[in-house]
Design an enzyme around this catalytic site. Sequence first.
Site, mmCIF file in Angstrom:
data_model
loop_
_atom_site.group_PDB
_atom_site.id
_atom_site.type_symbol
_atom_site.label_atom_id
_atom_site.label_comp_id
_atom_site.label_asym_id
_atom_site.label_seq_id
_atom_site.Cartn_x
_atom_site.Cartn_y
_atom_site.Cartn_z
ATOM 1 N N HIS A 270 1.109 0.520 -13.015
ATOM 2 C CA HIS A 270 1.881 -0.664 -13.384
ATOM 3 C C HIS A 270 3.364 -0.280 -13.405
ATOM 4 C CE1 HIS A 270 2.775 -4.482 -15.205
ATOM 5 N NE2 HIS A 270 3.474 -3.877 -16.145
ATOM 6 N N ASN B 72 1.600 2.988 -2.597
ATOM 7 C CA ASN B 72 0.893 3.913 -3.502
ATOM 8 C C ASN B 72 -0.346 4.497 -2.822
ATOM 9 O OD1 ASN B 72 2.073 4.227 -6.297
ATOM 10 N ND2 ASN B 72 2.222 2.009 -6.030
ATOM 11 N N ASP C 194 -8.974 -1.478 -18.265
ATOM 12 C CA ASP C 194 -9.964 -2.120 -19.130
ATOM 13 C C ASP C 194 -9.926 -3.619 -18.812
ATOM 14 O OD1 ASP C 194 -7.769 -3.138 -20.456
ATOM 15 O OD2 ASP C 194 -8.055 -1.947 -22.272
ATOM 16 N N GLY D 218 0.789 -1.234 0.000
ATOM 17 C CA GLY D 218 0.000 0.000 0.000
ATOM 18 C C GLY D 218 0.816 1.277 0.000
ATOM 19 N N ASP E 94 -3.250 -4.784 -17.955
ATOM 20 C CA ASP E 94 -2.396 -3.596 -18.140
ATOM 21 C C ASP E 94 -2.468 -3.043 -19.568
ATOM 22 O OD1 ASP E 94 -1.443 -3.956 -15.464
ATOM 23 O OD2 ASP E 94 -0.107 -5.512 -16.189
ATOM 24 N N ARG F 124 -5.551 -8.278 -9.114
ATOM 25 C CA ARG F 124 -6.644 -9.041 -9.718
ATOM 26 C C ARG F 124 -7.054 -8.358 -11.018
ATOM 27 N NH1 ARG F 124 -6.444 -13.651 -7.964
ATOM 28 N NH2 ARG F 124 -8.509 -14.063 -8.800
ATOM 29 N N VAL F 125 -7.476 -9.184 -11.977
ATOM 30 C CA VAL F 125 -8.010 -8.627 -13.227
ATOM 31 C C VAL F 125 -9.494 -8.370 -12.990
ATOM 32 C CG1 VAL F 125 -8.478 -9.125 -15.653
ATOM 33 C CG2 VAL F 125 -6.345 -9.897 -14.617
ATOM 34 N N ARG G 220 -14.981 -14.600 -11.013
ATOM 35 C CA ARG G 220 -14.484 -13.219 -10.932
ATOM 36 C C ARG G 220 -15.625 -12.216 -10.827
ATOM 37 N NH1 ARG G 220 -9.018 -12.726 -12.250
ATOM 38 N NH2 ARG G 220 -8.165 -14.435 -13.445
HETATM 39 C C1 GRF Z 1 3.605 -1.310 -7.383
HETATM 40 O O1 GRF Z 1 4.846 -1.469 -8.006
HETATM 41 C C2 GRF Z 1 2.508 -1.260 -8.389
HETATM 42 O O2 GRF Z 1 2.849 -0.611 -9.563
HETATM 43 C C3 GRF Z 1 2.277 -2.735 -8.643
HETATM 44 O O3 GRF Z 1 2.405 -3.341 -7.387
HETATM 45 C C4 GRF Z 1 3.231 -2.542 -6.550
HETATM 46 C C5 GRF Z 1 2.400 -2.204 -5.367
HETATM 47 O O4 GRF Z 1 3.072 -1.488 -4.412
HETATM 48 N N1 GRF Z 1 1.039 -2.951 -9.328
HETATM 49 P P1 GRF Z 1 2.293 -0.861 -3.165
HETATM 50 O O5 GRF Z 1 1.366 -1.937 -2.618
HETATM 51 O O6 GRF Z 1 1.543 0.344 -3.642
HETATM 52 O O7 GRF Z 1 3.379 -0.534 -2.191
#
Ligand code: GRF
Length: 219
Positions: free
Chosen positions: A110, A15, A142, A13, A146, A92-93, A66
């Site tokens: 990504h 991000n 989508d 987490g 990715d 997950r997709v 899903r």
């Molecule tokens: C990041 O590199 C993101 O781009 C990828 O998974 C990682 C997640 O990192 N999809 P975090 O959980 O946000 O630390």
Amino acid sequence: MSLRLGVLVSGSGSNLQSIIDASENGIIKSKVVVVISNVPDAYALERAKKHNIPGIVINHKDYPHREDFDREILGVLKNYNIDLVIMAGFLRVITKVLLDAYPMKILNIHPALLPSFPGLHVQKKALEYGCKFAGCTVHFADAGVDTGPIIIQGVVPILDNDTEETLSKRILSVEHKIYPMAIKLFEEGRLKISGRRVLIDPPLSVDEKTFLTNPPILF
Ligand code: GRF
């Protein structure tokens, strides 16, 4: 405009943290109002808790299809009146269930320069391929892996002594900048979609002479 953000996570987490911080610092107007994790012990849930944001576990293993998993997520997003869905390390997709409910209102990040290296373990793949640059991409989600229209990309060099870990860390630090930036452009209504292209309106000034080489040009 201040939007209500629902963030989908599976892991650390970081991000999510960058988005919460950008919101608390006024860099973006939008607010994270719910965090949904498919992994019960994801550290992202601790981060949500520290900021008094409800964290909800919806374990994909409890859903044979899903679509059923997505319907459960959708129920929570609707309960919290979510305007924009943020996939932040959500592994997950997603299906039409979510995509139809939030058309062009689901973002993903990504850790590669798409369309190169979709999928998993992509920092390692870029390194082993011998790329001289790697990076990260924020795009509209989508139904593919990715594949959606690209909003913003960040580039980092790959150094000769890099390992998967050092490169991933370098990319992640740029992810933490481009995700809040993409949300800022979205909430300001500046993202205009033209086919696969996402244009910024009004445009941000970019020095068209800018380019990077790795290794650097020595003459
Ligand atoms: C990041 O590199 C993101 O781009 C990828 O998974 C990682 C997640 O990192 N999809 P975090 O959980 O946000 O630390």
